[in-house]
Design a protein around this motif. Structure first.
Motif, mmCIF file in Angstrom:
data_model
loop_
_atom_site.group_PDB
_atom_site.id
_atom_site.type_symbol
_atom_site.label_atom_id
_atom_site.label_comp_id
_atom_site.label_asym_id
_atom_site.label_seq_id
_atom_site.Cartn_x
_atom_site.Cartn_y
_atom_site.Cartn_z
ATOM 1 N N TRP A 8 0.827 -1.207 0.000
ATOM 2 C CA TRP A 8 0.000 0.000 0.000
ATOM 3 C C TRP A 8 0.862 1.258 0.000
ATOM 4 C CZ3 TRP A 8 -4.754 0.198 -1.455
ATOM 5 C CH2 TRP A 8 -5.506 1.348 -1.245
ATOM 6 N N ALA A 9 1.958 1.212 0.763
ATOM 7 C CA ALA A 9 2.870 2.368 0.768
ATOM 8 C C ALA A 9 3.405 2.595 -0.642
ATOM 9 C CB ALA A 9 4.020 2.117 1.737
ATOM 10 N N PHE A 10 3.674 1.508 -1.350
ATOM 11 C CA PHE A 10 4.136 1.680 -2.728
ATOM 12 C C PHE A 10 3.034 2.294 -3.584
ATOM 13 C CE2 PHE A 10 4.642 0.734 -7.102
ATOM 14 C CZ PHE A 10 5.957 1.109 -7.313
ATOM 15 N N LEU A 11 1.836 1.731 -3.438
ATOM 16 C CA LEU A 11 0.730 2.185 -4.291
ATOM 17 C C LEU A 11 0.394 3.657 -4.027
ATOM 18 C CD1 LEU A 11 -1.577 -0.960 -4.061
ATOM 19 C CD2 LEU A 11 -0.206 -0.273 -6.016
ATOM 20 N N THR A 12 0.561 4.091 -2.785
ATOM 21 C CA THR A 12 0.286 5.493 -2.468
ATOM 22 C C THR A 12 1.554 6.330 -2.560
ATOM 23 O OG1 THR A 12 0.558 4.979 -0.134
ATOM 24 C CG2 THR A 12 -1.685 4.985 -0.973
ATOM 25 N N GLN A 13 2.631 5.697 -3.026
ATOM 26 C CA GLN A 13 3.896 6.387 -3.272
ATOM 27 C C GLN A 13 4.431 7.110 -2.044
ATOM 28 O OE1 GLN A 13 4.168 8.249 -7.038
ATOM 29 N NE2 GLN A 13 2.680 6.901 -7.957
ATOM 30 N N GLN A 14 4.471 6.359 -0.960
ATOM 31 C CA GLN A 14 5.057 6.902 0.261
ATOM 32 C C GLN A 14 6.261 6.070 0.653
ATOM 33 O OE1 GLN A 14 1.646 6.751 2.795
ATOM 34 N NE2 GLN A 14 1.135 8.895 2.389
ATOM 35 N N GLU A 15 7.238 6.736 1.244
ATOM 36 C CA GLU A 15 8.376 5.994 1.777
ATOM 37 C C GLU A 15 7.926 5.260 3.036
ATOM 38 O OE1 GLU A 15 12.001 8.079 2.187
ATOM 39 O OE2 GLU A 15 12.119 8.469 0.036
ATOM 40 N N ILE A 16 8.660 4.211 3.371
ATOM 41 C CA ILE A 16 8.340 3.481 4.604
ATOM 42 C C ILE A 16 9.447 3.765 5.622
ATOM 43 C CG2 ILE A 16 6.993 1.648 3.502
ATOM 44 C CD1 ILE A 16 9.498 -0.113 3.577
ATOM 45 N N PRO A 17 9.136 3.675 6.921
ATOM 46 C CA PRO A 17 10.204 3.858 7.914
ATOM 47 C C PRO A 17 11.246 2.750 7.768
ATOM 48 C CG PRO A 17 8.025 3.900 8.944
ATOM 49 C CD PRO A 17 7.837 3.422 7.544
ATOM 50 N N PRO A 18 12.501 3.025 8.062
ATOM 51 C CA PRO A 18 13.550 2.005 7.893
ATOM 52 C C PRO A 18 13.421 0.848 8.874
ATOM 53 C CG PRO A 18 14.429 3.989 8.919
ATOM 54 C CD PRO A 18 13.017 4.308 8.525
ATOM 55 N N THR A 19 12.499 0.963 9.819
ATOM 56 C CA THR A 19 12.321 -0.132 10.791
ATOM 57 C C THR A 19 11.412 -1.238 10.259
ATOM 58 O OG1 THR A 19 10.513 1.184 11.700
ATOM 59 C CG2 THR A 19 12.631 1.295 12.856
ATOM 60 N N TRP A 20 10.821 -1.043 9.082
ATOM 61 C CA TRP A 20 9.840 -2.024 8.592
ATOM 62 C C TRP A 20 10.466 -3.208 7.870
ATOM 63 C CZ3 TRP A 20 4.845 0.613 6.268
ATOM 64 C CH2 TRP A 20 4.245 1.384 7.282
ATOM 65 N N ALA A 21 11.434 -2.917 6.986
ATOM 66 C CA ALA A 21 11.876 -4.005 6.096
ATOM 67 C C ALA A 21 13.297 -3.786 5.599
ATOM 68 C CB ALA A 21 10.929 -4.104 4.902
ATOM 69 N N ALA A 22 13.896 -4.881 5.100
ATOM 70 C CA ALA A 22 15.237 -4.827 4.531
ATOM 71 C C ALA A 22 15.146 -4.835 3.017
ATOM 72 C CB ALA A 22 16.042 -6.029 5.004
ATOM 73 N N ASP A 23 16.212 -4.381 2.367
ATOM 74 C CA ASP A 23 16.281 -4.522 0.914
ATOM 75 C C ASP A 23 17.035 -5.818 0.590
ATOM 76 O OD1 ASP A 23 18.930 -4.084 1.359
ATOM 77 O OD2 ASP A 23 18.930 -2.034 0.593
ATOM 78 N N GLY A 24 17.390 -6.004 -0.676
ATOM 79 C CA GLY A 24 18.016 -7.259 -1.092
ATOM 80 C C GLY A 24 19.347 -7.544 -0.413
ATOM 81 N N SER A 25 20.006 -6.511 0.091
ATOM 82 C CA SER A 25 21.311 -6.739 0.732
ATOM 83 C C SER A 25 21.202 -6.722 2.255
ATOM 84 C CB SER A 25 22.302 -5.673 0.258
ATOM 85 O OG SER A 25 21.803 -4.385 0.594
ATOM 86 N N CYS A 26 20.008 -7.020 2.773
ATOM 87 C CA CYS A 26 19.782 -7.111 4.219
ATOM 88 C C CYS A 26 20.029 -5.806 4.961
ATOM 89 C CB CYS A 26 20.628 -8.213 4.840
ATOM 90 S SG CYS A 26 20.255 -9.802 4.176
ATOM 91 N N THR A 27 19.842 -4.686 4.285
ATOM 92 C CA THR A 27 19.997 -3.388 4.923
ATOM 93 C C THR A 27 18.613 -2.750 5.024
ATOM 94 O OG1 THR A 27 21.934 -3.284 3.508
ATOM 95 C CG2 THR A 27 21.471 -1.332 4.845
ATOM 96 N N PRO A 28 18.320 -2.048 6.123
ATOM 97 C CA PRO A 28 17.007 -1.403 6.215
ATOM 98 C C PRO A 28 16.779 -0.467 5.036
ATOM 99 C CG PRO A 28 18.124 -1.326 8.323
ATOM 100 C CD PRO A 28 19.114 -1.864 7.340
#
Lengths: 388, 388
Positions: A217-237
């Protein structure tokens, strides 16, 4: 029967949300309104195209629209492509209904029989309520279930009849345990509801900071997410929802506590029910041919009148005490679990329609094209800023 | 009967931990070792001085020593002054035993009868296990209970017999709800245990980032706390445990999720059992004359063999899958809930004694002086760096 879209096409629909390489798609930042009846028409017609009978279409649409109404949008119409794809690829058996493996006065073990998650969960909730009516408590677990959508939906059904309900379900591995580099356990969800005379309490949470639907939903509404939610492909927030969505590595709430809660839910829903659990569950993004995810769920329903006669008054007092605690901002009183969702429902009522981000409408338009269904019409055509 | 210390004196004991005005007390930074038998002797003699009969002394000492052994030190000997003060001021009735209000085949409602928390919780766990043995499930709630100590203790009792156990208890208001300036709900705790053939899972958490005992322990070991744990008197996050302890405003895990979980536990333990809840529970630091806190608890025990025959194998596989997920640090594999505590037990076994910070030993020495009990002796006198 019409030629239905292949696996590649469904993957393409998901890519609308996942794979846009730049930070955000340009000119997609607005939201449009869709009447509830129109959203229902669209959902039901799509389901009808993959062979779901009319009565079942309505159940699924109810669940999705309730989620969008409450602002739990990750479980709303946003999930339509997943359900359609699962149905079409026979991970979900359209014609199946859950069956009872074994039950006692208070417990039941259900085989979901690869029916749609909403039917398995509704069946289990009905069973648990019937048992609670007789003995004060009902506990039901099920295997061979699927994604059940917004867990609070089932808790509401029990709460509406005065019961206390606890609903738990496991999911494919999406949570990175503390100290790990890969996801090993689900974002397993938990809903809990109880009602007083004038107040109700409805907790609906995943054991990750937010569920994957909220990140979509954050993507669909084009909002950034807090770095505490998820990691990217290299395991970094990460703060970019598209990177979070392609990595599928979410962080637990409170570190070890959220992870521990997720294992608890997986033990009750997966290990104890005979369903899959942890990494035995195939990931959504890696469809495993001919194998259904075999998810599990567990439900506990209690009749509070078996314990205290004045439960409703006590719950009202409980809510009042917490709500009346001194707020940090005088104009923003403390909210009980479920009140934010109640406010969203009031907002939707005021609008008279459901607000959907245009990226989501683009995804729905792709689905409509693929299934030869009339696209979802906007409530107020003059306001429409997005055209495909 | 000897003259026992008054309320002022007990307050003084607690001040050892709470009111030291400077950042940390000087020359108190070391830890000393105490043999388990000596700690047990000390606990039992202290309890004996306030009138607890021998068999009950042993139960309380078992609970505290188990907590210190597992490293859940906030519920260990650190709680002795609170229990002694409660017993002496008759908030807790030494001679009382819990009684059954009402039960069915699977549920029970218990009146804790103002007995010590450990006896109420043990009674409820025995009852829940007896019911689970017969019907696969046992659910028990109790009111008029007290602080039950380490919740995992009761879950372990069920797990040792092959059951799955969920133990919940409420506490005085210590948690600041999101958007609030004051604590309105407890740091309500939850323990969950299950066992396989070779592995077990023991989740033991409060719904705050850490419980108040962990912050007391941080003070006693003279460590700063992360600013995410608690607020100071002006509702600002603090890293100083003494400020956190005097303010008693802890932050929930994950914000709204932890708060919601705490309300769930309070509804089951407090609202539904007839016990106090939320701000109806008197705070520890404000003793209310002649009124016991009337805490509540709830326990769910399940016999997994009623659902799947190979639960133990499945739980082993579940643990193995999560533990074998790729770790961020190759030498530090992912830990299941309860494994950190297991490591602490191995460490204590290696030491051959319990490591207590000297500030805690100073508190125990004050208690010893007040009750005319022989102070706790250190295991290795030559290593003793602290003298009072």
């Amino acid at each position: 029967r019409l030629l239905l879209p292949g696996r590649q096409r469904w993957a393409q629909v998901r890519r609308v949300a996942y794979r846009i390489p730049c930070k955000f798609a340009p000119n997609m930042s607005t939201t449009s309104l869709v009447m509830v009846s129109e959203a229902r028409r669209f959902i039901q017609e799509c389901l009808s195209r993959v062979g779901v009978p009319a009565a079942k279409q309505r159940c699924v649409a109810d669940l999705m629209l309730a989620a969008d109404y409450r602002g739990v949008n990750g479980s709303g119409i946003n999930r339509l492509d997943m359900y359609l794809s699962d149905l079409q690829h026979r991970y979900v058996d359209i014609s199946a209904d859950p069956i009872l493996i074994h039950d006692t006065l208070t417990t039941a073990h259900v085989d979901g029989n690869r029916a749609m998650g909403v039917f398995v969960a509704n069946y289990c909730m009905d069973l648990a309520m019937a048992k609670a009516r007789q003995t004060g408590i009902g506990f039901v677990v099920a295997n061979h279930s699927q994604h059940i959508g917004m867990a609070a939906w089932y808790a509401f059904r029990a709460v509406a009849k005065g019961y206390i309900a606890l609903v738990m379900a496991n999911t494919p591995p999406l949570m990175v345990a503390p100290g790990a580099r890969e996801a090993s356990v689900g974002e397993n969800c938990l809903a809990f509801g109880a009602t007083g005379n004038y107040s109700h309490l409805m907790l609906d949470m995943s054991t990750t900071m937010r569920d994957i639907g909220a990140i979509e939903w954050a993507f669909l509404t084009q909002q950034e997410i807090p770095p505490t939610w998820a990691a990217d492909g290299s395991c970094t927030p990460t703060t970019l929802p598209n990177l979070a969505l392609s990595a599928q590595q979410l962080y637990p709430i409170g570190g070890h506590q959220g992870f521990s809660l997720a294992t608890m839910i997986d033990v009750l829903c997966g290990v104890m029910s005979g369903a899959n659990y942890a990494t035995r569950i195939p990931r959504w993004c890696v469809p495993c041919p001919r194998c259904a995810p075999n998810l599990g769920l567990a439900m506990l329903v209690l009749d509070p009148t078996f314990f205290v006669p004045d439960f409703n008054d006590r719950l009202d007092d409980f809510s009042r005490r917490i709500r009346s605690s001194c707020p940090a901002n005088a104009r923003n009183p403390v909210k009980m679990p479920g009140e934010v969702e109640k406010q969203q429902m009031d907002y939707v009522d005021e609008l008279g329609a459901l607000p959907y981000p245009n990226l989501l409408l683009a995804k729905c338009k792709l689905i409509a094209n693929m299934l030869c269904v009339k696209p979802m019409q906007l409530a107020f055509e003059p306001c429409q800023r997005y055209s495909h």
